[in-house]
Design a protein around this motif. Structure first.
Motif, mmCIF file in Angstrom:
data_model
loop_
_atom_site.group_PDB
_atom_site.id
_atom_site.type_symbol
_atom_site.label_atom_id
_atom_site.label_comp_id
_atom_site.label_asym_id
_atom_site.label_seq_id
_atom_site.Cartn_x
_atom_site.Cartn_y
_atom_site.Cartn_z
ATOM 1 N N PHE B 65 0.855 -1.183 0.000
ATOM 2 C CA PHE B 65 0.000 0.000 0.000
ATOM 3 C C PHE B 65 0.891 1.234 0.000
ATOM 4 O O PHE B 65 1.928 1.255 0.655
ATOM 5 C CB PHE B 65 -0.892 0.021 1.245
ATOM 6 N N ARG B 67 2.170 5.045 0.861
ATOM 7 C CA ARG B 67 2.158 5.790 2.114
ATOM 8 C C ARG B 67 0.862 6.600 2.232
ATOM 9 O O ARG B 67 0.331 6.776 3.317
ATOM 10 C CB ARG B 67 3.373 6.731 2.182
ATOM 11 N N GLN B 70 -1.747 4.271 3.595
ATOM 12 C CA GLN B 70 -1.457 3.915 4.991
ATOM 13 C C GLN B 70 -1.704 5.087 5.938
ATOM 14 O O GLN B 70 -2.222 4.914 7.031
ATOM 15 C CB GLN B 70 0.008 3.475 5.128
ATOM 16 N N ALA B 71 -1.328 6.282 5.505
ATOM 17 C CA ALA B 71 -1.336 7.440 6.395
ATOM 18 C C ALA B 71 -2.716 8.084 6.511
ATOM 19 O O ALA B 71 -2.921 8.961 7.347
ATOM 20 C CB ALA B 71 -0.319 8.478 5.924
ATOM 21 N N LEU B 73 -6.281 6.379 4.957
ATOM 22 C CA LEU B 73 -7.323 5.369 5.070
ATOM 23 C C LEU B 73 -6.935 4.271 6.067
ATOM 24 O O LEU B 73 -7.718 3.890 6.939
ATOM 25 C CB LEU B 73 -7.585 4.765 3.681
ATOM 26 N N GLY B 74 -5.714 3.785 5.945
ATOM 27 C CA GLY B 74 -5.278 2.653 6.772
ATOM 28 C C GLY B 74 -5.330 2.965 8.254
ATOM 29 O O GLY B 74 -5.929 2.225 9.042
ATOM 30 N N ILE B 75 -4.731 4.080 8.649
ATOM 31 C CA ILE B 75 -4.710 4.419 10.072
ATOM 32 C C ILE B 75 -6.115 4.759 10.551
ATOM 33 O O ILE B 75 -6.500 4.455 11.680
ATOM 34 C CB ILE B 75 -3.712 5.564 10.366
ATOM 35 N N VAL B 77 -9.089 3.499 9.375
ATOM 36 C CA VAL B 77 -9.834 2.247 9.557
ATOM 37 C C VAL B 77 -9.318 1.511 10.789
ATOM 38 O O VAL B 77 -10.099 1.013 11.613
ATOM 39 C CB VAL B 77 -9.705 1.347 8.296
ATOM 40 N N GLY B 78 -7.995 1.456 10.931
ATOM 41 C CA GLY B 78 -7.404 0.740 12.066
ATOM 42 C C GLY B 78 -7.845 1.324 13.394
ATOM 43 O O GLY B 78 -8.226 0.589 14.313
ATOM 44 N N MET B 79 -7.856 2.646 13.504
ATOM 45 C CA MET B 79 -8.166 3.256 14.795
ATOM 46 C C MET B 79 -9.654 3.212 15.103
ATOM 47 O O MET B 79 -10.055 3.018 16.250
ATOM 48 C CB MET B 79 -7.632 4.689 14.850
#
Lengths: 69, 283
Positions: B65, B67, B70-71, B73-75, B77-79
């Motif tokens: 993925f 950056r 990750q920086a 959408l990823g963070i 969804v994760g949080m």
């Protein structure tokens, strides 16, 4: 029957035995999410040697305090 | 009633995760990027050293993925997912605690349980194994580190339950205030023992073999064969800021759960209480 003081205590006891299934399922789902956000495809992996989950939540994993590569 | 409470718990947890994400996006992401830049620079320096020594360069990891993903959408969804899971666990504990923990107002109970969540799921494990930005942490030890971290989480939950049990047992004899103090001291002592027994990450055998005995896995300065430093160690300010923001984000998450869930639960319980009152009045 004397009324219970409305907001000074929490006298409502929910019958946990009846709700055991719901509570158990909730805990299970929550732990699964915890596992996927925090641990999967790092130390252990449910979907084999692939790191899509790990890489996607990568920043969250670091920031939430989980060990990461 | 249980369904209502759990639904509200999961939603407030997701809200807390969302707020923590907004905080993370603004404050933590620049530090995460700084850490990744450090890692890239260090890898380049290491590659140059390897080339000079005639060693084959280490293969670069493939990017799955970007950056950007990750920086953002990823963070996010994760949080949010983490918040939802914590909110659901919180609601289960809350539901079971209702009416079983003495005279506590619904709102106060929410704050207490959220505080317990913050303490056991994050702060106590953090005290031993703090959050690390990218570039800090060796790939070979991820298994051991995950295991140790989970031992800290499980240990602190267990100790808090033990402290709760002890406090309630002592309360009739010592009074609530003193019983609470004794229970808290017991929690602190057990936690301290566990922390003393578990190894520092730098003492894991894979790390000792590679880097000698160090306290942590934080990258040291990179040296060439003559011992000249060719790349600095990991920047201390970035490390501190990342960890500080990590703590703040968890306080935001659990704080939201504790503060928002309380009034919601009060409304759910109030409705139930009126229902009961009506039934008893009719009888």
């Amino acid at each position: 029957m004397a009324s219970i003081p409305a907001d000074s205590s929490t006298p409502v006891v929910l019958p946990v035995s009846k709700a055991a299934l719901l509570l158990g399922l909730t805990v299970l789902v929550a732990l699964l999410i915890y596992y996927f956000v925090g641990i999967d495809q790092g130390a252990t992996s449910l979907f084999g040697d692939d790191s899509h989950v790990h890489e996607f939540v990568h920043d969250a994993r670091h920031f939430l305090g989980f060990p990461c590569h | 009633m249980e369904t209502k409470l759990i639904l509200r718990g999961a939603l407030t947890g997701a809200l807390g995760g969302l707020l923590a994400f907004v905080f993370a996006r603004i404050f933590a992401e620049p530090r995460i990027q700084a850490a990744i830049d450090y890692e890239s620079g260090r890898d380049a320096a290491q590659a140059a050293l390897d080339e000079a020594a005639g060693r084959p360069a280490a293969a670069e990891g493939m990017e799955i993925f970007s950056r950007g993903i990750q920086a953002n959408l990823g963070i996010g969804v994760g949080m949010v997912a983490f918040g939802l899971a914590m909110g659901a666990l919180f609601a289960v504990v809350y539901t079971v605690s209702l009416g079983r923990v003495g005279r506590v107002r619904a709102r106060v109970l929410a704050l207490l349980i959220a505080g317990a969540g913050l303490l056991t799921m994050y702060l106590v494990p953090f005290a031993k194994y703090p959050a690390n930005p990218p570039a800090v942490g060796h790939e070979e030890t991820i298994g051991a580190r995950s295991g140790l971290y989970l031992v800290m989480v499980a240990g602190s939950i267990l100790f808090l339950l033990g402290a709760l049990w002890l406090g309630r047992k002592l309360a009739p004899r010592l009074g609530v205030w003193n019983a609470t103090l004794v229970a808290a001291a017991g929690f602190a002592v057990l936690t301290a023992i566990l922390m003393a027994v578990l190894p520092p990450l730098g003492h894991l055998s894979a790390n000792v073999n590679e880097y000698g005995v160090q306290a942590t896995e934080t990258p040291l300065p990179l040296k060439d064969p003559d011992g000249t430093i060719v790349f600095p160690g990991f920047p201390a300010d970035t490390l501190f800021e990342f960890r500080f923001y990590s703590v703040i984000a968890q306080v935001i998450l659990w704080g939201t759960i504790g503060l928002v869930f309380g009034p919601l639960a009060e409304r759910v319980l109030g409705g139930a209480r009126e229902g009961t009152a009506r039934v008893t009045a009719d009888a």
